[in-house]
Design a protein around this motif. Structure first.
Motif, PDB file in Angstrom:
ATOM      1  N   THR A 121       0.803  -1.228   0.000  1.00  0.00           N
ATOM      2  CA  THR A 121       0.000   0.000   0.000  1.00  0.00           C
ATOM      3  C   THR A 121       0.836   1.278   0.000  1.00  0.00           C
ATOM      4  OG1 THR A 121      -0.277  -0.332   2.399  1.00  0.00           O
ATOM      5  CG2 THR A 121      -2.087  -0.983   0.993  1.00  0.00           C
ATOM      6  N   SER A 122       2.045   1.254   0.563  1.00  0.00           N
ATOM      7  CA  SER A 122       2.884   2.455   0.543  1.00  0.00           C
ATOM      8  C   SER A 122       3.359   2.784  -0.864  1.00  0.00           C
ATOM      9  CB  SER A 122       4.101   2.277   1.458  1.00  0.00           C
ATOM     10  OG  SER A 122       4.945   1.247   0.971  1.00  0.00           O
ATOM     11  N   SER A 156      -4.129  -6.921   0.915  1.00  0.00           N
ATOM     12  CA  SER A 156      -2.873  -6.343   1.411  1.00  0.00           C
ATOM     13  C   SER A 156      -1.653  -7.232   1.178  1.00  0.00           C
ATOM     14  CB  SER A 156      -2.991  -6.046   2.906  1.00  0.00           C
ATOM     15  OG  SER A 156      -1.744  -5.600   3.424  1.00  0.00           O
ATOM     16  N   TRP A 159       1.965  -2.780   4.360  1.00  0.00           N
ATOM     17  CA  TRP A 159       2.091  -1.348   4.095  1.00  0.00           C
ATOM     18  C   TRP A 159       3.451  -1.074   3.465  1.00  0.00           C
ATOM     19  CZ3 TRP A 159       0.779   3.389   3.076  1.00  0.00           C
ATOM     20  CH2 TRP A 159       1.657   4.453   3.343  1.00  0.00           C
ATOM     21  N   ASP A 199       2.395  -2.082  10.824  1.00  0.00           N
ATOM     22  CA  ASP A 199       2.409  -2.157   9.364  1.00  0.00           C
ATOM     23  C   ASP A 199       1.124  -2.800   8.850  1.00  0.00           C
ATOM     24  OD1 ASP A 199       2.857  -3.905   6.844  1.00  0.00           O
ATOM     25  OD2 ASP A 199       4.541  -2.504   6.767  1.00  0.00           O
ATOM     26  N   SER A 203      -1.908  -0.860   6.694  1.00  0.00           N
ATOM     27  CA  SER A 203      -2.241  -1.275   5.323  1.00  0.00           C
ATOM     28  C   SER A 203      -3.750  -1.447   5.179  1.00  0.00           C
ATOM     29  CB  SER A 203      -1.520  -2.572   4.956  1.00  0.00           C
ATOM     30  OG  SER A 203      -2.095  -3.704   5.595  1.00  0.00           O
TER      31      SER A 203
END
Length: 281
Positions: A121-122, A156, A159, A199, A203
């Motif tokens: 997601t980052s 996911s 993240w 994390d 996410s």
């Protein structure tokens, strides 16, 4: 005697109302979960497939009676809450590459096949945003993820934990595996748990904020998991998570260690079908 007959009739009727526990394909209990990554022209290997070969594989699945399902449907089935169509298959992608939107999505839509994309997601961009790393393969933006909602659900891939660290147990392992050396110092158990759960949780939060729903599934980076990682995934709110064991999923499997099958870009449609019928090998 009359009472006995009435009793037997009641028992027979009651049995007829009992819904049989669903089984995959009504014959084979293994459910294949396919794993793809990136699509690129004229490249075919274990992580990249050409659009032409992807089209052939999806077309062959369709022609052979395979029905795509969602992660939610798989979860419900494993918990005895729903039946699945005959010959179900769960199609998944990892990382969130732009090629999933530009090349895979039109093909999935063409054959009316659903897929799940596990995104880091980052790395998902804002509209007109640029990759954090200019050398990184281009990723999608949130608007593109929204646009694909008719045939794709987003899950996911953490993240920002898609990298390896020196593990307490020796060697380089996925960052979510366990206690690791950070800046030369071995982190404490509580530090590891806080890092990974933060994390995982973030996410899920960002996907909810951007897309309006919380992901139920996680794919562990590199397919690496551990008892600690599985517990943290559950604590963060995930209902299921995936590793890579190249075999089908069956009822009774650990829902936080469900297997996926690596699809080679070199697999012909016929070879893919054979692989699925052989249990993923």
């Amino acid at each position: 005697m009359k009472r006995l007959i009435i009793f037997l009739v009641i028992v027979a009727y009651s049995i007829s109302l009992i819904k049989p526990f669903p089984i995959y394909g009504y014959e084979n209990k293994q459910i294949p979960v396919l794993m793809y990554h990136h699509l690129d022209k004229h490249i075919n290997n274990n992580t990249v497939i050409s659009p032409e070969n992807f089209d052939k594989q999806i077309k062959t699945l369709k022609e052979n009676g395979y029905n795509s399902i969602t992660a939610q449907e798989l979860y419900d089935y494993l918990n005895g809450k729903t039946e699945l169509p005959k010959n179900p298959v769960l199609i998944t992608f990892d990382d969130g590459y732009l090629s999933n939107y530009e090349k895979a999505y039109p093909i999935l839509k063409k054959y009316k096949m659903h897929a799940e994309i596990f995104v880091i997601t980052s790395r998902i961009l804002e509209k007109n945003g640029k990759n954090v790393d200019p050398n990184e393969i281009s990723k999608m933006n949130w608007d593109q993820l929204k646009e694909m909602k008719d045939y794709i659900t987003i899950q996911s891939h953490t993240w920002n934990s898609h990298y390896k660290l020196q593990s307490f147990s020796g060697g380089m392992k996925g960052a979510i595996y366990g206690r690791s050396y950070i800046n030369g110092k071995l982190e404490k158990q509580e530090e590891y748990e806080e890092r990974v759960k933060k994390d995982f949780t973030f996410s899920r939060k960002i996907i909810k904020e951007k897309l309006g729903y919380e992901p139920i599934a996680l794919s562990y980076p590199y397919g690496t998991n551990s008892k600690d990682a599985m517990k943290l995934a559950k604590d963060a709110g995930f209902k299921m998570a995936f590793v890579i064991k190249n075999k089908g999923v069956t009822i009774g499997d650990n829902v936080f260690a469900l297997s996926r099958i690596t699809v080679s870009g070199n697999d012909t449609g016929a070879e893919l079908i054979k692989k699925l019928k052989n249990g993923g090998t």
